[in-house]
Design a protein around this motif. Structure first.
Motif, PDB file in Angstrom:
ATOM      1  N   LYS A  82       0.832  -1.212   0.000  1.00 10.93           N
ATOM      2  CA  LYS A  82       0.000   0.000   0.000  1.00 10.93           C
ATOM      3  C   LYS A  82       0.864   1.259   0.000  1.00 10.93           C
ATOM      4  O   LYS A  82       1.788   1.398   0.798  1.00 10.93           O
ATOM      5  N   LEU A  83       0.506   2.179  -0.903  1.00  6.27           N
ATOM      6  CA  LEU A  83       1.197   3.463  -1.039  1.00  6.27           C
ATOM      7  C   LEU A  83       0.227   4.587  -0.707  1.00  6.27           C
ATOM      8  O   LEU A  83      -0.888   4.626  -1.238  1.00  6.27           O
ATOM      9  N   VAL A 137       4.807   5.841   2.538  1.00  9.87           N
ATOM     10  CA  VAL A 137       4.146   7.144   2.498  1.00  9.87           C
ATOM     11  C   VAL A 137       5.073   8.123   1.798  1.00  9.87           C
ATOM     12  O   VAL A 137       6.236   8.284   2.184  1.00  9.87           O
ATOM     13  N   LEU A 138       4.575   8.751   0.744  1.00 11.11           N
ATOM     14  CA  LEU A 138       5.358   9.747   0.009  1.00 11.11           C
ATOM     15  C   LEU A 138       4.634  11.081   0.073  1.00 11.11           C
ATOM     16  O   LEU A 138       3.412  11.146  -0.081  1.00 11.11           O
ATOM     17  N   LEU A 196       4.980  15.426   8.179  1.00  9.49           N
ATOM     18  CA  LEU A 196       6.062  14.477   8.461  1.00  9.49           C
ATOM     19  C   LEU A 196       6.075  14.078   9.933  1.00  9.49           C
ATOM     20  O   LEU A 196       6.338  12.925  10.274  1.00  9.49           O
ATOM     21  N   GLU A 197       5.778  15.035  10.809  1.00  9.30           N
ATOM     22  CA  GLU A 197       5.676  14.713  12.248  1.00  9.30           C
ATOM     23  C   GLU A 197       4.558  13.687  12.479  1.00  9.30           C
ATOM     24  O   GLU A 197       4.715  12.743  13.246  1.00  9.30           O
ATOM     25  N   LYS A 253       7.619   3.022   5.594  1.00 10.84           N
ATOM     26  CA  LYS A 253       8.717   3.886   5.140  1.00 10.84           C
ATOM     27  C   LYS A 253       8.147   5.222   4.687  1.00 10.84           C
ATOM     28  O   LYS A 253       7.060   5.282   4.112  1.00 10.84           O
ATOM     29  N   VAL A 254       8.920   6.293   4.934  1.00 11.13           N
ATOM     30  CA  VAL A 254       8.458   7.646   4.599  1.00 11.13           C
ATOM     31  C   VAL A 254       9.450   8.294   3.644  1.00 11.13           C
ATOM     32  O   VAL A 254      10.671   8.236   3.858  1.00 11.13           O
ATOM     33  N   GLY A 255       8.934   8.898   2.583  1.00  8.55           N
ATOM     34  CA  GLY A 255       9.807   9.563   1.610  1.00  8.55           C
ATOM     35  C   GLY A 255       9.304  10.937   1.230  1.00  8.55           C
ATOM     36  O   GLY A 255       8.098  11.200   1.266  1.00  8.55           O
ATOM     37  N   VAL A 256      10.248  11.799   0.881  1.00  6.67           N
ATOM     38  CA  VAL A 256       9.921  13.149   0.422  1.00  6.67           C
ATOM     39  C   VAL A 256      10.287  13.249  -1.055  1.00  6.67           C
ATOM     40  O   VAL A 256      11.392  12.885  -1.461  1.00  6.67           O
TER      41      VAL A 256
END
Length: 481
Positions: free
Chosen positions: A25-26, A64-65, A83-84, A97-100
């Motif tokens: 899942k994205l 999560v992007l 992001l927090e 996982k978290v991406g910017v």
């Protein structure tokens, strides 16, 4: 500021059709201009092939992007808050996982990854095809970053999924990057130099949209008027092209013709234009083809020649007036909108009055108006002191907004009593008994539903208006269906 930022869209998480066999899942949220939302569609398309379906439920996301914007400080602060929130959920779901992505990614890569340790991967606007490799790196326990700006990447070979589509209108990216070094803008540094996409791949994408029933496309770029395809490469290198490449090159006017002729019943829009690059042949082409919408977003930023020079805008007030006069002469019915920055460093009261007088001359249909906020990494931040007091900026912005509202109302009143073609896009926000759509001038019109449906072209008699909306009743289907 060169780009239209739709406040209602900010932070939307995007949803695609589930794909058989996809188990991960994205969640992808977008901020900023329409280019960012278009890029999110490209990212979702790339990751769908890697086994990701989209979700709007943060708790179930594997990845999560957040697609970011560096144009205004407000956007950056919002992204930090998100992001927090992601990291709070990460404590419950450590596998997430978290991406910017996007413009902030390029500018704040070290801060995000090393200093604050708030993300796992950082991906710049030209590196989305590298996402599968970067995700593998992260899954093996390493941080991953790719913010290299490309001289070639246009994503012309990727068919974007339509994440937020109403099934009626779609955005098609035609250029990436920007060569205009406006001193207030970070785009050349975060999105790289300007390059154009192969017209054939643009037409193929539009053909596909037409087959799927879309009725309107918006050709998208930081500066669409300087579109130039000569076989690939940067626009600035066109001078080194061969004689054959120069003779067979396609400019923006040529691209508009190709698209308009390929689909005569499909509406064509474009955004954003730059006054220094908009040529008479573009205006002439618009006037020639009725399916090219009578609307130009033409950012001016200031009415003062002195401030325009400080901004490194390569047009003067007088040249801008000449362009407006040509648009009015060739397309009297064309709507024009603006971007305006007030309180730019060293702006005096006289400069501000120049801006108000320019607005009086043009009488824009609508506009996007901002008080100047210094953006790190820009020439203005490096060389100019942000010396206009906040209360002065606020007062000047209020005067600009009030004048624009007056002009917007003047423009919508011109439609009262007339019958105009409207493309139905969605239900009205205020009433489930009414449709909402736009005229060729990009003005919103609302009218009772009757038996019409989303995607219909309808002739609507306008009986009343506000400064932003036309109110009327449908008369009949237009000849465009």
């Amino acid at each position: 500021m060169e780009k239209i930022i739709n406040e209602k869209q900010q932070g939307n998480s995007l949803v695609t059709e589930p794909k058989t066999g996809n188990a991960r899942k994205l969640m992808i949220e977008s901020y900023g201009c329409q280019m960012n939302f278009s890029d999110s569609e490209i990212v979702a398309s790339i990751l769908a092939k890697e086994g990701f379906d989209t979700t709007q439920n943060l708790e179930e996301a594997d990845l999560v992007l957040i697609n970011t914007c560096s144009i205004r400080d407000k956007a950056e602060q919002t992204v930090r808050k998100r992001l927090e929130k992601y990291n709070a959920v990460k404590k419950i779901n450590p596998g997430m996982k978290v991406g910017v992505l996007g413009c902030m990614a390029e500018r704040l890569k070290e801060k995000f990854l090393e200093e604050e340790k708030i993300v796992d991967l950082v991906v710049g606007p030209d590196a989305y095809k590298d996402l599968p490799n970067l995700i593998s790196e992260v899954e093996e326990g390493r941080n991953a970053v790719n913010v290299i700006l490309s001289k070639e990447e246009t994503y012309g070979d990727i068919s974007p999924v339509r994440l937020q589509s109403n099934g009626v209108s779609a955005f098609v990216s035609i250029t990436r990057g920007c060569d205009n070094m406006c001193t207030f803008c970070v785009v050349p540094f975060t999105r790289g130099r300007e390059r154009s996409r192969d017209p054939q791949s643009i037409l193929e994408e539009i053909n596909d949209l037409a087959t799927r029933g879309f009725k309107e496309v918006t050709l998208l770029g930081q500066n669409v008027d300087s579109y130039l395809w000569y076989g690939g490469g940067l626009k600035k290198d066109f001078k080194n092209a061969s004689e054959i490449q120069k003779a067979t090159a396609t400019n923006f006017s040529g691209l508009l013709k190709l698209v308009a002729e390929a689909h005569p019943k499909m509406r064509v829009r474009f955004s954003t234009s730059n006054p220094q690059d908009m040529t008479l042949d573009v205006i002439g082409t618009m006037a020639q083809y009725p399916n090219i919408c009578r609307y130009i977003h033409l950012p001016v930023q200031s009415g003062s020649n002195r401030i325009l020079k400080e901004m490194n805008r390569l047009h003067t007030r007088e040249e801008y007036f000449e362009l407006i006069d040509n648009i009015r002469r060739l397309m009297p019915e064309c709507a024009i909108s603006q971007d305006m920055i007030t309180g730019f460093p060293t702006e005096t009261e006289e400069d501000h009055q120049d801006t108000l007088s320019l607005m009086e001359y043009v009488k824009y249909d609508f506009g996007f108006m901002f008080a100047y906020s210094e953006r790190p990494g820009t020439m203005a931040a490096r060389k100019l002191e942000d010396d206009v007091p906040e209360e002065v900026k606020k007062r000047r912005l209020t005067e600009i907004v009030n004048l624009q509202q007056k002009h917007s109302h003047f423009r919508t009143q011109q439609f009262v009593g007339k019958t105009v073609e409207v493309l139905i896009e969605k239900e009205s926000k205020k009433s489930d008994a009414h449709w909402s759509g736009r005229t060729t001038q990009n003005t919103v019109a609302v009218f009772p539903k009757e038996n019409y449906k989303v995607g219909d072209f309808v002739n609507v008699k306008i009986n009343d208006c506000t400064s932003a909306t036309l109110l009327g009743e449908a008369v009949e289907y237009s000849g465009n269906n």
